[in-house]
Design a protein around this motif. Structure first.
Motif, PDB file in Angstrom:
ATOM      1  N   ARG A 600       3.479  -0.884   3.863  1.00  0.00           N
ATOM      2  CA  ARG A 600       3.316  -2.031   2.990  1.00  0.00           C
ATOM      3  C   ARG A 600       2.679  -3.140   3.733  1.00  0.00           C
ATOM      4  O   ARG A 600       1.590  -3.706   2.831  1.00  0.00           O
ATOM      5  CB  ARG A 600       4.668  -2.420   2.603  1.00  0.00           C
ATOM      6  CG  ARG A 600       4.790  -3.195   1.116  1.00  0.00           C
ATOM      7  CD  ARG A 600       6.043  -3.769   1.056  1.00  0.00           C
ATOM      8  NE  ARG A 600       6.599  -4.413   2.319  1.00  0.00           N
ATOM      9  CZ  ARG A 600       7.734  -4.668   2.502  1.00  0.00           C
ATOM     10  NH1 ARG A 600       8.811  -4.316   1.950  1.00  0.00           N
ATOM     11  NH2 ARG A 600       7.765  -5.336   3.877  1.00  0.00           N
ATOM     12  N   ASP A 601       2.853  -3.334   4.778  1.00  0.00           N
ATOM     13  CA  ASP A 601       2.430  -4.330   5.481  1.00  0.00           C
ATOM     14  C   ASP A 601       0.947  -4.383   5.861  1.00  0.00           C
ATOM     15  O   ASP A 601       0.053  -5.018   6.152  1.00  0.00           O
ATOM     16  CB  ASP A 601       3.013  -4.842   6.608  1.00  0.00           C
ATOM     17  CG  ASP A 601       4.515  -5.431   6.513  1.00  0.00           C
ATOM     18  OD1 ASP A 601       4.794  -5.570   5.499  1.00  0.00           O
ATOM     19  OD2 ASP A 601       5.400  -5.435   7.606  1.00  0.00           O
ATOM     20  N   ARG A 602       0.578  -2.996   6.150  1.00  0.00           N
ATOM     21  CA  ARG A 602      -0.770  -2.495   6.107  1.00  0.00           C
ATOM     22  C   ARG A 602      -1.463  -2.622   4.810  1.00  0.00           C
ATOM     23  O   ARG A 602      -2.619  -2.032   5.100  1.00  0.00           O
ATOM     24  CB  ARG A 602      -0.734  -1.282   6.876  1.00  0.00           C
ATOM     25  CG  ARG A 602      -1.756  -1.194   7.848  1.00  0.00           C
ATOM     26  CD  ARG A 602      -1.562   0.048   9.029  1.00  0.00           C
ATOM     27  NE  ARG A 602      -3.057   0.190   9.231  1.00  0.00           N
ATOM     28  CZ  ARG A 602      -3.132   0.281  10.437  1.00  0.00           C
ATOM     29  NH1 ARG A 602      -2.222  -0.133  11.497  1.00  0.00           N
ATOM     30  NH2 ARG A 602      -4.265   0.946  10.881  1.00  0.00           N
ATOM     31  N   GLY A 603      -0.756  -2.782   3.800  1.00  0.00           N
ATOM     32  CA  GLY A 603      -1.527  -2.989   2.643  1.00  0.00           C
ATOM     33  C   GLY A 603      -1.854  -1.329   1.917  1.00  0.00           C
ATOM     34  O   GLY A 603      -2.705  -1.373   0.908  1.00  0.00           O
ATOM     35  N   ALA A 604      -1.034  -0.490   2.283  1.00  0.00           N
ATOM     36  CA  ALA A 604      -1.093   0.834   1.494  1.00  0.00           C
ATOM     37  C   ALA A 604      -0.789   0.748   0.132  1.00  0.00           C
ATOM     38  O   ALA A 604       0.053  -0.240  -0.189  1.00  0.00           O
ATOM     39  CB  ALA A 604      -0.147   1.699   2.242  1.00  0.00           C
ATOM     40  N   VAL A 605      -1.485   1.465  -0.713  1.00  0.00           N
ATOM     41  CA  VAL A 605      -1.384   1.757  -1.991  1.00  0.00           C
ATOM     42  C   VAL A 605      -0.375   2.970  -2.177  1.00  0.00           C
ATOM     43  O   VAL A 605      -0.523   3.986  -1.400  1.00  0.00           O
ATOM     44  CB  VAL A 605      -2.744   2.217  -2.737  1.00  0.00           C
ATOM     45  CG1 VAL A 605      -2.176   2.460  -4.048  1.00  0.00           C
ATOM     46  CG2 VAL A 605      -3.711   0.754  -2.657  1.00  0.00           C
ATOM     47  N   PHE A 606       0.615   2.804  -3.034  1.00  0.00           N
ATOM     48  CA  PHE A 606       1.690   3.839  -2.984  1.00  0.00           C
ATOM     49  C   PHE A 606       1.627   4.693  -4.275  1.00  0.00           C
ATOM     50  O   PHE A 606       1.241   4.135  -5.508  1.00  0.00           O
ATOM     51  CB  PHE A 606       2.985   3.351  -2.837  1.00  0.00           C
ATOM     52  CG  PHE A 606       3.339   2.700  -1.561  1.00  0.00           C
ATOM     53  CD1 PHE A 606       3.682   3.458  -0.514  1.00  0.00           C
ATOM     54  CD2 PHE A 606       3.045   1.128  -1.344  1.00  0.00           C
ATOM     55  CE1 PHE A 606       4.113   2.786   0.771  1.00  0.00           C
ATOM     56  CE2 PHE A 606       3.237   0.699  -0.234  1.00  0.00           C
ATOM     57  CZ  PHE A 606       3.730   1.445   0.942  1.00  0.00           C
TER      58      PHE A 606
END
Lengths: 982, 415
Positions: A600-606
């Motif tokens: 999440r902190d790395r900006g991942a799209v889930f």
């Protein structure tokens, strides 16, 4: 406005006045009032309009059986349609509106329907609206639909929340009238764990509504004392405002507690609680419901059940009329006359249809024996009645008693059939009661107070005895055994005008005879054809009269004609209560992977996969679409190294001397000879021979395996394994446990993966190609002593490993892996890159394993061993599943490499028409392959294995594309598997 | 038969509806019929109707142990659609759907077929792919469906929350000519038409045994005596296995309870039929104003026509997720029906090991929508002794041969 019909006495609290509005008009009532009693006290007779003919209607009952007095309660998002005024507790600021009228309540233009009533007989709509055909859709049905329904939905989300709960008790006593209270006292005194539930806000049932004496005091006073004694017992739980609405298998009772419906605002508390009560025994003490008699215009506001009149006068200090006539066929009706007299209310006449009754006890009252009410008059409300003898009697209220029907609803919920009793002119519970249930009091057909108390006591003591407690001696308070004779009267001969049976759905006696004439004679046909008993009151006052009238029409007895039976719920239950706890995101939990925070902190799209949130891709600065990111991730993995969280795959730990034999049973291929320290791909079939799931299983020790499953099937495979272990192979020594959540697992894939892992794995563990070859596995330590498992398996087709550490180290592990991979240009990859790489390698996933796929279709027929048995083995060899010509999983690439393939396209031969007959198969998955630089697809096509190089069309009827594709091997990248063995 | 029309109603209204006759006759059973059909539900009655209409076979009795239409015909949620994945299913259900279009006129009985549109919501990416695949298959099959986006879903069904916090609506498989019909009227309409052709409908006549002679059906034992026949059809959803047992063979069927419920009637607020697979519930609003709600089957086999406590909770939870505004509405009735479930979730229309005994079973949770097509196919099978194109794929032999018509994935939601 103050109450014009308020009279002294009753159980209302006159020190607590409550203001409320009805149709915008302000009124005042008191604490202890219902909306209905407060409206009666204020002289409001017209409350609503009926369903079909929009007839003016008033309050008819004083309980949950109310067919007429339904209102829209509250405003805004809290608006509740079809709410019974008779069970709505008054609160300060209550706002109610009448419903089902166009224009004002008094001048409803839809009342024009009533003028055409002659044409709108039962089921008329089945006979017309058929011509011209197109008019049904465009004209008739829209008109019918526009007039459907009663109240309106708020059209906003419900602002309240609901709760659910579980309760356990020795005995659940349903109903806190005389029988229920006495049963609770007797059982409670014996030390039994009791729950006493009553739908009313005040316990006591009819004791509160009658002028009667128990143990030398007033009934209501005795009830209050009984409640006080019960409250003092630690083993008794009292639940007011709680309706037990259904009985279910295994001693489960459904109950709804209304926590805040009597308050102006829930103020954050749950509005209602849905209780699931597990009761060893139950006592049904639900009393009885009075019914009416069919006579002309018996639906006018002012016509009310005689027992309800007593309830309003005695309990609520509100009289429904100033000059009341009583019409009865039984002794109970006379109690209404007696009570009215005691309150000094003028009695216009008592009309008793019986001829053989005792002499008139009230000499000064006008009495008519052997007569009946033929018709009522009065526009908008009762003004006058006309008897069968032609006498006109002016009255503003008519109290009608057609006898009492035991409330045996809950005895039917598990299939019990009521039995008829002529002396009561009613059904009573049959013998096939729900297990553990006793019925006491009026619900069992005991129609006198003394008998109710005796039966309640007997039931309470019997429960105690059942449970092995020393039951106390019989201890029944004294009460009078008043007469309860009845001579059945269902419809008045010589009635004039329409005689109503179901007041809410507007079913008349004529509708019932029409139903009989047309052959709709069974009870269910009668209900369905006429809609009798299908309204929100569920026919509580109309089912039995309807059945009786059908019996009269057929010339049969009532039991020959049928029985009344009931389904849950006893009263309608708010849908929100069933969904308690499920609002919004609470509907289903979301599972997070160990690397979630990091991702999440790395900006991942889930994306969600089997309730897990998995990283779909990790956008980097400048990347604007998912494809760019996913392609980069896939290429980085193929050229350097990539890392993917694969914790979501199901993991099942399998131990025992027979663990290998067990795996041989559940997998198609053999595991017995798998050496310790090796991994094998396994295929699982359903019993019917269709592929169920696949995954790898690793042998960590002689008697210790770890199985992986697909993410979506993790729980289901575990269930199946447990079933196999317990039911199919109980003789095997094998133990299973799901460890999906116990281990964080990461795929480390790509040519640099070994170099990366060598920086993580503690010294002393050799993971060189020679020592740790493809399909090796082992337990080791990483990062300075952390327990880990390493598997050399590959989904991407690259040199790859999966490393597992205890879940609590998952977050640290992803950070350590990424840090160790920096020099190699490591990239985390998400499910999109995973998908691209698995399509490039031809690995099947859910899109291919659809539950319709055989091993043969996947090209894995030889994985189904014929040297051993396994689940699904025999049925997988059925002729059609092994016949030539079956679809085969193949690769597809566009002839014009610039074209993009679409999943779901069907394969059609070149030059053939796109119709079902020419269908050769379909595309299951597609991706744009960064490795190959063009679109690739997987799909099933008939005889695919023999057709490599052939060109067919991929026809997509949804996107309207038609692309020529070449059939190729499903392994687009490294078909020989050299990279993963590197 | 007295023809129903607005004029007939007007005439009768003037004489207090005294002139209406029975919708269908109630004869004593004869001692022999050319054809006996066990089960006077939709499927049995439609079979009889098309035997008479398409094949001229009219010496037919339809036997019913209870009351006509009292099984699953009168217990379902009345959804009609044909957006199936597999070709044989799509052909059969589309045949049924197209017959529904003009069934009121054909039977002279208003069965209220209401093609208000059926949408099956996609609430996960997996479902989006699945329904897109179905839409593509339907395009090939000639079944009119499309895959629509969330905005169009919202336009068609404004009371739906398409952006729910847990399962937002990503799209839907939309069949504009799917819809509902009045379930009882379908049974009554067919019954009236069968009776009019001279067929005998005998209610409260339970079949207690099946007589065979040299492997061929000879008649049935009933609670109203023995009746002979040349051909026998069994159409008794929920009890198919028991009747097959009487004839001496077994069926690959499990019987489970399916529950449904209706709400109190409210003013119209929802014009389309919505089915939601992921959350597992479906809902439509009847012409009377009730919200008609269904969900999945109970997970255990039984013959009691009632369901478990928790399943209603699950179904209702699902609908609140998608329709938060129905929360304050009240559930009026809940009930259960017993459905025959086959391994591939497709029906059985078949010859059997007993000569001249035919079976119509295994419709699972979705038999109502198929009634006219099923009757049509079954009548053809019985008249000719072998299946026509509609029924060919649905034979009992497919289980032995391993030839599936698997609808468990695309049919998905238990309906």
């Amino acid at each position: 406005m103050t109450g014009t019909n308020r009279i002294p006495g009753g159980l209302i609290d006159r020190d607590k006045p409550l203001g409320f509005t009805f149709n915008g008009r302000a009124f005042q009532g008191f604490a202890g009032d219902t909306l209905a009693s407060a409206l009666i006290a204020n002289g409001q007779r017209l409350i609503g309009r009926s369903f079909k003919y929009h007839r003016p209607r008033g309050i008819f009952t004083a309980g949950p059986e109310e067919p007429n007095a339904l209102v829209e309660l509250r405003t805004g998002a809290s608006q509740e349609p079809n709410t019974r005024a008779t069970t709505t507790e008054l609160f300060e600021g209550l706002n109610a509106r009448s419903q089902n009228h166009r224009g004002s309540l008094k001048y409803d233009i839809m009342a024009v329907n009533d003028l055409f009533a002659r044409f709108l007989s039962a089921g008329f709509y089945y006979k017309t609206f058929m011509w011209p055909k197109s008019f049904w859709e465009r004209v008739y049905e829209p008109i019918i639909r526009a007039s459907a329904g009663l109240g309106r939905l708020s059209m906003q989300a419900d602002p309240d929340h609901y709760d659910k709960g579980f309760l356990h008790c020795d005995v659940l006593i349903i109903g806190a009238g005389p029988a229920g209270l006495q049963a609770a006292l007797s059982a409670g005194r014996a030390g039994v764990r009791v729950i006493l539930a009553d739908e009313d806000f005040r316990m006591g049932g009819r004791l509160n509504a009658e002028r009667c004496e128990v143990a030398g005091t007033g009934g209501a006073t005795w009830a209050a004392a009984a409640v006080a004694e019960l409250e003092s017992m630690g083993n008794v739980r009292l639940m007011t405002r709680t309706t037990v609405y259904g009985v279910f298998d295994h001693g489960i009772y459904g109950a709804l507690e209304r926590n805040t419906d009597h308050l102006p605002d829930a103020a954050g508390a749950p509005r209602q609680t849905l209780w699931r009560i597990y009761a060893g025994r139950s006592v049904l003490a639900t009393g009885a419901t009075e019914r009416s008699v069919a006579f002309g215009n018996n639906d006018r506001p002012g016509v009310m059940l005689a027992g309800a009149v007593r309830a309003y006068v005695n309990r609520y200090g509100a009289t429904p009329g100033r000059r009341v006539a009583v019409f009865t066929n039984n002794d109970d009706g006379w109690r209404t006359a007696r009570d009215l007299r005691a309150h000094g209310i003028e009695i216009a006449a008592v009309i008793d249809s019986r001829t053989d009754t005792a002499p008139n006890p009230f000499p000064e009252v006008k009495t008519l024996f052997g007569e009946a009410v033929a018709e009522t008059c009065g526009r908008g409300g009762l003004r006058e009645i006309i008897t069968t003898g032609g006498k006109r009697i002016s009255a503003d209220c008519l109290a009608v008693s057609g006898g009492w029907t035991p409330n045996l609803h809950l005895t039917c919920h598990l299939g019990g059939k009521p039995v008829w009793r002529d002396d009561l002119a009613a059904f009573v519970p049959g013998n096939a009661l729900p297990p553990g249930m006793r019925v006491a009091g009026a619900a069992a057909g005991q129609m006198t107070l003394a008998r109710c108390l005796q039966e309640g006591d007997a039931a309470g003591r019997a429960v105690a005895e059942d449970l092995g407690r020393a039951a106390p001696a019989a201890n029944v308070p004294k009460a009078t055994d008043e007469p309860a004779g009845i001579t059945a009267l269902w419809q008045v001969k010589g009635a004039r005008g329409r005689c109503w049976v179901d007041l809410q759905n507007d079913v008349t006696t004529k509708d019932i005879t029409l139903s009989h004439r047309e052959g709709f004679r069974s009870v269910e046909h009668l209900k369905r054809y006429t809609t009798l008993g299908m309204a929100t009151d569920q026919g509580k006052t109309s089912n039995l009269p309807g059945l009786a009238l059908m019996a009269e029409a057929s010339g049969k007895t009532i039991p020959e004609t049928g029985t009344t039976t009931f389904r849950p719920p006893y009263v309608p239950v708010a849908i929100g209560a069933f969904g308690a706890g499920a609002k919004g995101a609470g509907f289903k939990p979301v599972r997070l992977t160990p690397s979630h925070e990091w991702a999440r902190d790395r900006g991942a799209v889930f994306t969600e996969a089997g309730q897990w949130l998995r990283a779909q891709w990790y956008p980097q600065p400048g990347e604007t679409d998912w494809r760019t990111s996913a392609n980069r991730e896939a290429q980085t993995t193929r050229n350097a190294v990539g890392i993917c969280d694969v914790t979501t795959l199901g993991k099942i730990d399998i131990k025992g001397r027979d663990a290998a034999a067990f795996l041989n049973l559940v997998y198609t291929n053999g595991f017995a000879k798998l050496p310790v320290g090796k991994v094998r791909y396994g295929l699982m079939l359903r019993e019917d021979g269709i592929v169920y799931d696949d995954g790898t299983t690793s042998r960590l020790g002689e008697n210790h395996f770890v199985m992986t499953t697909t993410t979506a099937n993790a729980g289901l495979v575990y269930q199946r394994l447990e079933f196999a272990r317990q039911c199919l192979a109980a003789h095997l020594d094998v133990h299973l446990i799901s460890v999906t959540d116990g281990w964080a697992q990461f795929a480390v894939a790509g040519p640099e993966s070994r170099a990366l892992l060598q920086k993580i794995v503690d010294a002393g563990h050799d993971i060189s190609n020679a020592a740790f070859p493809y399909m090796a596995c082992g337990e080791m330590t990483v990062c300075g002593g952390i327990r880990a498992r390493l598997f050399r398996i590959s989904f991407s087709g690259e040199l790859a490993y999966e490393i597992a550490v205890p879940a609590r180290y998952g977050d640290s592990m992803i950070r350590a892996l990424i840090a160790a991979g920096e020099p190699f240009g490591v990239a985390p990859y998400g499910t999109e890159a995973l998908g691209i790489m698995r399509i490039e390698k031809g690995h099947p996933v859910a899109a291919e394993l659809t539950g319709q796929t055989t091993a043969r279709m996947l090209g894995m027929a030889r994985m189904v061993s014929d040297k051993k048995d396994c689940i699904g083995n025999v049925l997988s060899r059925r002729p059609e599943m092994t016949a030539p010509g079956q679809p085969r999983l193949m690769g597809f690439r566009p002839v014009d490499r610039a074209q993009m393939l679409t999943a779901g396209a069907h394969f059609i031969a070149r030059g053939a028409e796109a119709v079902t007959e020419n269908d050769q198969g379909w595309m299951t998955s597609v991706a744009w392959s960064p490795a190959l630089g063009h679109s690739v697809g997987l799909g099933f096509i008939a005889r695919g294995e023999d057709r490599i190089g052939e060109v067919v069309r991929a026809w997509d009827g949804l996107r309207k594309t038609d692309i020529e594709v070449e059939i190729v091997s499903a392994h687009f990248v490294d078909p020989e598997g050299e990279r993963l063995r590197a | 038969m007295r023809r129903y029309s607005v004029f007939a109603i007007a005439r009768e209204a003037l004489r207090h509806h005294q002139g209406w006759g029975r919708a269908w006759r109630a004869p004593e059973p004869k001692s022999r019929y050319d054809v006996i059909i066990v089960g006077a539900g939709g499927h049995g009655l439609a079979t009889a109707y098309y035997l008479g209409k398409n094949h001229g076979i009219r010496n037919v009795a339809i036997l019913e142990k209870g009351w006509l239409g009292g099984g699953n015909t009168g217990r379902n949620t009345t959804i009609i659609r044909s957006n199936y994945l597999q070709d044989p299913s799509a052909a059969l259900y589309e045949k049924a759907r197209s017959l529904y279009e003009s069934l009121s006129q054909e039977l002279n009985y208003n069965i209220m077929f209401s093609p208000r549109g059926v949408m099956m919501l996609a609430q996960t990416e997996h479902e989006v792919r699945g329904y897109r695949r179905t839409a593509r298959a339907n395009a090939l099959q000639g079944v009119e469906t499309e895959f629509i986006g969330p905005q169009r879903v919202k336009e068609l069904c404004p009371i739906m929350n398409v952006s729910g916090p847990r399962y937002p609506v990503l799209g839907a498989l939309w069949q504009p000519r799917g819809g509902t019909a009045r379930h009882d009227a379908v049974a009554w309409g067919y019954a009236r038409a069968c009776s009019d052709m001279g067929m005998d409908i005998v209610q409260k006549c339970e079949v207690t045994g099946i007589r065979t002679e040299r492997g061929r059906v000879a008649g049935v034992e009933t609670t109203q005596g023995a009746i002979d026949c040349d051909k026998l059809a069994i159409a008794v959803a929920g009890h198919s296995g028991r009747l097959a047992d009487m004839a001496g063979f077994r069926l690959p069927i499990e019987s489970v309870a399916l529950q449904a419920l209706v709400s109190e009637p409210i003013k119209p607020c929802m014009d389309v039929v919505v089915m939601a697979n992921t959350v597992h519930g479906y809902m439509s609003q009847s012409d009377k104003g009730e919200m008609v709600i269904g969900g999945g089957t109970d997970g255990f086999n039984n013959y009691t026509q009632r369901g478990s406590f928790h399943h209603i909770e699950e179904t209702v939870r699902a609908l609140i997720e998608t329709f938060p505004m129905i929360s304050r509405l009240r559930m009026l009735r809940q009930w259960g029906g017993i459905v025959d479930v086959t391994g591939d979730r497709s029906p059985i229309i078949t010859t059997t090991p007993v000569q001249n005994l035919f079976m119509n079973a295994g419709w699972g949770t979705g038999g109502f929508k198929a009634i006219p097509g099923s009757g049509w196919a079954m009548a053809e099978l019985m008249a000719k002794g072998e299946p026509g194109p509609l029924a060919a794929a649905f034979g009992l032999d497919r289980f032995a041969e391993g030839r599936f018509i698997d609808e468990s994935v695309a049919a998905g939601v238990a309906h």
